[in-house]
Enzyme design. Structure first.
Site, PDB file in Angstrom:
ATOM      1  N   ASP A  50       0.835  -1.192   0.000  1.00 30.78           N
ATOM      2  CA  ASP A  50       0.000   0.000   0.000  1.00 30.78           C
ATOM      3  C   ASP A  50       0.878   1.253   0.000  1.00 30.78           C
ATOM      4  O   ASP A  50       2.023   1.220   0.480  1.00 30.78           O
ATOM      5  CB  ASP A  50      -0.904   0.025   1.232  1.00 30.78           C
ATOM      6  CG  ASP A  50      -1.991  -1.042   1.176  1.00 30.78           C
ATOM      7  OD1 ASP A  50      -2.326  -1.479   0.065  1.00 30.78           O
ATOM      8  OD2 ASP A  50      -2.494  -1.427   2.256  1.00 30.78           O
ATOM      9  N   TYR A  81       6.451  -8.455   8.625  1.00 29.50           N
ATOM     10  CA  TYR A  81       6.125  -7.031   8.739  1.00 29.50           C
ATOM     11  C   TYR A  81       6.380  -6.539  10.159  1.00 29.50           C
ATOM     12  O   TYR A  81       6.279  -7.297  11.123  1.00 29.50           O
ATOM     13  CB  TYR A  81       4.648  -6.787   8.430  1.00 29.50           C
ATOM     14  CG  TYR A  81       4.209  -7.138   7.037  1.00 29.50           C
ATOM     15  CD1 TYR A  81       4.170  -6.180   6.030  1.00 29.50           C
ATOM     16  CD2 TYR A  81       3.801  -8.439   6.725  1.00 29.50           C
ATOM     17  CE1 TYR A  81       3.752  -6.503   4.754  1.00 29.50           C
ATOM     18  CE2 TYR A  81       3.385  -8.771   5.447  1.00 29.50           C
ATOM     19  CZ  TYR A  81       3.360  -7.802   4.467  1.00 29.50           C
ATOM     20  OH  TYR A  81       2.954  -8.128   3.195  1.00 29.50           O
ATOM     21  N   ASP A  95      -6.858   1.540   7.847  1.00 28.54           N
ATOM     22  CA  ASP A  95      -5.536   2.116   8.089  1.00 28.54           C
ATOM     23  C   ASP A  95      -5.669   3.622   8.221  1.00 28.54           C
ATOM     24  O   ASP A  95      -6.773   4.187   8.136  1.00 28.54           O
ATOM     25  CB  ASP A  95      -4.528   1.718   7.008  1.00 28.54           C
ATOM     26  CG  ASP A  95      -4.873   2.239   5.621  1.00 28.54           C
ATOM     27  OD1 ASP A  95      -5.648   3.211   5.512  1.00 28.54           O
ATOM     28  OD2 ASP A  95      -4.374   1.673   4.626  1.00 28.54           O
ATOM     29  N   ARG A 106      -3.708  -4.793   7.843  1.00 24.57           N
ATOM     30  CA  ARG A 106      -4.714  -3.850   8.338  1.00 24.57           C
ATOM     31  C   ARG A 106      -5.997  -4.566   8.751  1.00 24.57           C
ATOM     32  O   ARG A 106      -6.720  -4.086   9.627  1.00 24.57           O
ATOM     33  CB  ARG A 106      -4.984  -2.742   7.332  1.00 24.57           C
ATOM     34  CG  ARG A 106      -5.260  -3.148   5.923  1.00 24.57           C
ATOM     35  CD  ARG A 106      -5.109  -1.917   5.008  1.00 24.57           C
ATOM     36  NE  ARG A 106      -5.069  -2.281   3.607  1.00 24.57           N
ATOM     37  CZ  ARG A 106      -6.060  -2.024   2.752  1.00 24.57           C
ATOM     38  NH1 ARG A 106      -7.135  -1.379   3.166  1.00 24.57           N
ATOM     39  NH2 ARG A 106      -5.952  -2.368   1.491  1.00 24.57           N
TER      40      ARG A 106
END
Length: 293
Positions: A39, A67, A81, A181
């Site tokens: 993203d 992550y 998000d 998310r």
């Protein structure tokens, strides 16, 4: 320009397509693609294929990813998000570390996850985010994903926009297709206060970590690729063949598969160490997934 991979440290504010466009200019070719979208808000490891290495990308995208993220508890957003508008706020000051740890348990392992609605998933041929922007009311089906690790690094109780929120720094290891998310959304929902993602950095895609990723500035100063043979050797199991097998494979002939060849992508190397193809075992034969010779 050699065939190979470029491990980019994507900056925030750019789409994955923006990075591909920049790399096309630097590489001097349009045969450039990426393995797994990040993203615009996210930073970190984006695997880029150049020339023949683009044939590997669909298989690299299936590897495990890691992550580092920050989840804000106490606020929900339309995008799950920080890029979306806040849709609900609930005081989260009473949320404890113990409650957070307990809330993570059902979100770990092999789970069914409902993707974020503001995503590129297609619903009857239309992107999910387009349906949201059009005001449609719909539900996305849950999909199986694997969250092999979901660990809390830090918890901070803070005041934000006049309300009590909790920022949780986490590390996540997961399968491709997992929405971090959505994990933030579901953790907040399980705790009864809502949640969304405020920061996301991908630190690993398969064998390629942030330690070897290069910024766009570094690549502009000195552009280079990870040679395709080296990239394949790091990402896939290896099968070395002799001259005869190499010739047959180059002609598109399926070879008899050795017992060790399973139904997973395997890199085939010739007698001189050259990367020839990506194959998988099927019914006793080596099915060619991508011929690189």
């Amino acid at each position: 320009m050699k065939d190979g991979l470029v491990i980019v440290d994507k900056p925030g504010g750019m789409t994955s397509h923006d990075v591909v466009a920049r790399l096309r200019r630097l590489a001097g070719t349009r045969r450039v693609g990426h393995a797994g979208t990040l993203d615009p808000m996210a930073t970190g490891v984006l695997v880029i294929g150049v020339e023949k290495a683009t044939r590997l990308l669909g298989h690299l995208a299936l590897t495990r990813k890691e992550y580092e993220a920050t989840i804000r508890l106490g606020q929900s957003t339309i995008t799950d998000d920080a890029e979306g508008e806040v849709t609900a706020s609930v005081p989260a000051g009473a949320v404890t570390r113990e409650a957070i740890d307990a809330g993570i348990v059902p979100l770990t392992g092999d789970i069914m996850q409902v993707p974020s609605k503001v995503s590129a998933i297609k619903v009857n041929g239309v992107r999910s985010y387009a349906r949201v922007r059009g005001g449609e009311d719909f539900e996305l089906p849950a999909r199986p994903v694997t969250v092999s690790a979901f660990a809390v690094r830090d918890v901070r109780h803070v005041r934000h926009d006049g309300g009590d929120v909790v920022d949780v720094d986490v590390t996540v290891e997961c399968s491709s297709g997992t929405y971090i998310r959505a994990l933030a959304r579901d953790l907040g929902a399980g705790l009864g206060v809502g949640g969304h993602l405020t920061a996301l950095r991908r630190t690993r895609v398969g064998p390629y970590g942030a330690d070897i990723a290069r910024t766009l500035e570094q690549l502009t100063d000195a552009f280079a690729v990870l040679p395709i043979a080296e990239a394949a050797a790091a990402a896939f199991p290896r099968w070395d063949v002799d001259d005869r097998q190499a010739r047959l494979l180059g002609n598109g002939v399926r070879l008899d598969a050795p017992p060790s060849l399973g139904a997973v992508p395997t890199a085939v190397f010739g007698p001189e160490g050259e990367f020839l193809a990506l194959v998988e075992g099927r019914e006793g034969q080596a099915r060619i997934l991508a011929n690189l010779g």
